[in-house]
Design an enzyme around this catalytic site. Structure first.
Site, mmCIF file in Angstrom:
data_model
loop_
_atom_site.group_PDB
_atom_site.id
_atom_site.type_symbol
_atom_site.label_atom_id
_atom_site.label_comp_id
_atom_site.label_asym_id
_atom_site.label_seq_id
_atom_site.Cartn_x
_atom_site.Cartn_y
_atom_site.Cartn_z
ATOM 1 N N ASN A 10 -32.149 -10.320 18.878
ATOM 2 C CA ASN A 10 -33.337 -9.482 19.057
ATOM 3 C C ASN A 10 -34.556 -10.303 18.630
ATOM 4 O O ASN A 10 -34.783 -10.488 17.441
ATOM 5 C CB ASN A 10 -33.158 -8.217 18.201
ATOM 6 C CG ASN A 10 -34.368 -7.302 18.249
ATOM 7 O OD1 ASN A 10 -35.300 -7.525 19.029
ATOM 8 N ND2 ASN A 10 -34.355 -6.279 17.416
ATOM 9 N N LYS A 12 -37.534 -9.492 18.737
ATOM 10 C CA LYS A 12 -38.596 -8.617 18.230
ATOM 11 C C LYS A 12 -39.955 -9.037 18.828
ATOM 12 O O LYS A 12 -39.989 -9.545 19.953
ATOM 13 C CB LYS A 12 -38.595 -8.609 16.696
ATOM 14 C CG LYS A 12 -37.203 -8.264 16.134
ATOM 15 C CD LYS A 12 -37.178 -7.976 14.671
ATOM 16 C CE LYS A 12 -35.758 -7.644 14.251
ATOM 17 N NZ LYS A 12 -35.631 -7.333 12.836
ATOM 18 N N HIS A 94 -33.713 1.084 17.161
ATOM 19 C CA HIS A 94 -33.784 0.072 16.101
ATOM 20 C C HIS A 94 -34.522 0.663 14.890
ATOM 21 O O HIS A 94 -35.446 1.466 15.048
ATOM 22 C CB HIS A 94 -34.504 -1.176 16.622
ATOM 23 C CG HIS A 94 -34.399 -2.312 15.659
ATOM 24 N ND1 HIS A 94 -35.224 -2.436 14.578
ATOM 25 C CD2 HIS A 94 -33.520 -3.343 15.595
ATOM 26 C CE1 HIS A 94 -34.862 -3.511 13.885
ATOM 27 N NE2 HIS A 94 -33.835 -4.078 14.482
ATOM 28 N N GLU A 96 -36.733 -0.442 13.077
ATOM 29 C CA GLU A 96 -38.196 -0.615 13.095
ATOM 30 C C GLU A 96 -38.852 0.448 13.972
ATOM 31 O O GLU A 96 -39.957 0.918 13.678
ATOM 32 C CB GLU A 96 -38.538 -2.041 13.549
ATOM 33 C CG GLU A 96 -38.238 -3.043 12.437
ATOM 34 C CD GLU A 96 -37.726 -4.392 12.890
ATOM 35 O OE1 GLU A 96 -37.928 -4.759 14.065
ATOM 36 O OE2 GLU A 96 -37.093 -5.078 12.065
ATOM 37 N N GLU A 164 -26.729 -1.177 11.549
ATOM 38 C CA GLU A 164 -27.650 -2.080 10.859
ATOM 39 C C GLU A 164 -28.215 -1.387 9.619
ATOM 40 O O GLU A 164 -29.169 -0.598 9.723
ATOM 41 C CB GLU A 164 -28.806 -2.444 11.782
ATOM 42 C CG GLU A 164 -28.378 -3.109 13.063
ATOM 43 C CD GLU A 164 -29.531 -3.890 13.667
ATOM 44 O OE1 GLU A 164 -29.460 -5.108 13.667
ATOM 45 O OE2 GLU A 164 -30.514 -3.268 14.099
ATOM 46 N N GLY A 170 -33.784 -8.301 7.766
ATOM 47 C CA GLY A 170 -34.903 -9.192 7.461
ATOM 48 C C GLY A 170 -35.102 -9.448 5.976
ATOM 49 O O GLY A 170 -36.133 -9.972 5.562
ATOM 50 N N SER A 210 -29.530 -9.543 8.507
ATOM 51 C CA SER A 210 -29.481 -10.858 7.862
ATOM 52 C C SER A 210 -28.224 -11.661 8.211
ATOM 53 O O SER A 210 -27.664 -12.361 7.367
ATOM 54 C CB SER A 210 -29.630 -10.716 6.349
ATOM 55 O OG SER A 210 -30.909 -10.188 6.036
HETATM 56 P P1 PGA Z 1 -32.375 -9.722 10.850
HETATM 57 O O1 PGA Z 1 -32.661 -8.494 11.806
HETATM 58 O O2 PGA Z 1 -31.211 -10.485 11.418
HETATM 59 O O3 PGA Z 1 -33.626 -10.513 10.824
HETATM 60 O O4 PGA Z 1 -32.017 -9.145 9.490
HETATM 61 C C1 PGA Z 1 -31.603 -7.785 12.370
HETATM 62 C C2 PGA Z 1 -32.124 -6.764 13.334
HETATM 63 O O5 PGA Z 1 -33.187 -6.191 13.087
HETATM 64 O O6 PGA Z 1 -31.494 -6.510 14.382
#
Ligand code: PGA
Length: 247
Positions: A10, A12, A94, A96, A164, A170, A210
Site C-alpha cells: 500500500n 498510501k 484501511h 487511516e 491490521e 507505521g 510494520s
Molecule cells: P506499515 O503500514 O507497514 O507502514 O505499518 C501497514 C498498512 O497501513 O497497511
C-alpha cells in the site's frame, strides 16, 4: 485447502511518477515468487500511469472508492471509474480511512458491497486500536468490523481480509507472529461460524502492521496468515523479500 499467499503493498499518499517508475523497476527485477499474488495499492491519480506500465503478474489496486456509481460526490472515485481504466482491485476500510476520515463500519460495508457488485475485488481491512487491545476488546472489535461487512455481502470469493492492528501500523511495533496468528484464527473461526466452513477455508486473511523484509519470514510461518498488507516497506527494495517470505 491451500490458499495462495497474497502480498499487497500500500503506497498510501506517497510518490511521484518517477518514484512509481523506480518501484516498478524493483518489482520487475524481482524475482517474485510466482506462487504469490502480488498487489500494489497506488494513489488514484497514478493508477492509469502505473496500470500502463505494470507487468501482468502484478495486480494494481486503488486505495479507496465510493459506494455509488456516479453523481454529485466531489473528490470521490467510483468502482465504475476504476473498472473503466482497467483496475480490478480496491483496498477498503484501511484504518487511516476509519480514523482520519471518520469512515464508519457501515460506510465501509456499503463500499465493499458496491465495489463487489461492480466487479472489483476487495482487500477489506479491520483491526483494533491500542486502547481496545489493552482493554481486552480485540476479538469483539474485529468481529464487529467483519460482521458489518458480512451483513451486506453474500459472496466472499473476491474478498481478502486484512487484519491490521492500528497500534502496529507505521509504528515499527509489529504484532508478534503469535499475537497475529491468534487473531487470524479467531477470524477464521468467525467466518466458519457466521458464513460457512468453505468460506472460512478459502478466504485469505493477511496481516498488516510494520511488516518488513526482516520479520516477514517468521510471521509467514503461522498457519492462518495468508500474506501481508505492507505500508512503509512497500516503498523500499525489501518489498521483494516480503513477497518471497514463504520461499
Ligand atoms: P506499515 O503500514 O507497514 O507502514 O505499518 C501497514 C498498512 O497501513 O497497511
Amino acid at each position: 485447502m491451500s490458499r495462495k499467499f497474497f502480498v499487497g503493498g500500500n503506497w498510501k499518499m506517497n510518490g511521484t511518477k518517477k518514484v512509481a517508475d523506480d518501484l516498478l523497476a524493483n518489482l520487475i527485477k524481482g524475482p517474485l515468487d510466482p506462487n504469490v499474488d502480488v498487489l500494489i495499492g497506488v494513489p488514484s491519480l497514478y493508477l492509469d500511469y502505473v496500470k500502463e506500465k505494470v507487468p501482468s503478474n502484478i495486480l494494481v489496486s486503488a486505495q479507496n472508492c465510493y459506494k455509488v456509481e456516479k453523481g454529485a460526490f466531489t473528490g470521490e472515485v467510483s468502482p465504475a471509474m476504476l473498472k473503466d481504466i482497467g483496475i480490478d482491485w480496491v483496498i477498503l476500510g484501511h484504518s487511516e480511512r476509519r480514523q482520519i476520515f471518520q469512515e464508519s463500519d457501515e460506510l465501509i460495508a456499503d463500499k465493499v458491497k458496491h465495489a463487489l457488485e461492480s466487479g472489483l475485488s476487495v482487500v477489506a481491512c479491520i483491526g483494533e486500536t491500542l486502547e481496545e487491545r489493552e482493554a481486552g476488546r480485540t476479538e469483539c472489535v474485529v468481529a464487529k468490523q467483519i460482521a458489518a461487512i458480512k451483513e451486506k455481502i453474500c459472496n466472499w470469493d473476491n474478498v481478502v481480509v486484512a487484519y491490521e492492528p492500528v497500534w502496529a501500523i507505521g509504528t515499527g511495533k509489529t504484532a508478534s507472529p503469535q499475537q497475529a496468528q491468534e487473531v487470524h484464527k479467531v477470524l477464521r473461526k468467525w467466518l466458519a461460524d457466521e458464513v460457512s466452513e468453505a468460506v472460512s477455508q478459502s478466504t485469505r486473511i493477511i496481516y498488516g502492521g510494520s511488516v518488513t523484509g526482516a520479520n516477514s519470514k517468521e510471521i509467514a510461518k503461522e498457519s492462518d496468515i495468508d500474506g501481508f498488507l505492507v505500508g512503509g516497506a512497500s516503498l523500499k527494495p525489501e518489498f521483494v523479500d516480503i513477497v518471497n517470505a514463504k520461499k
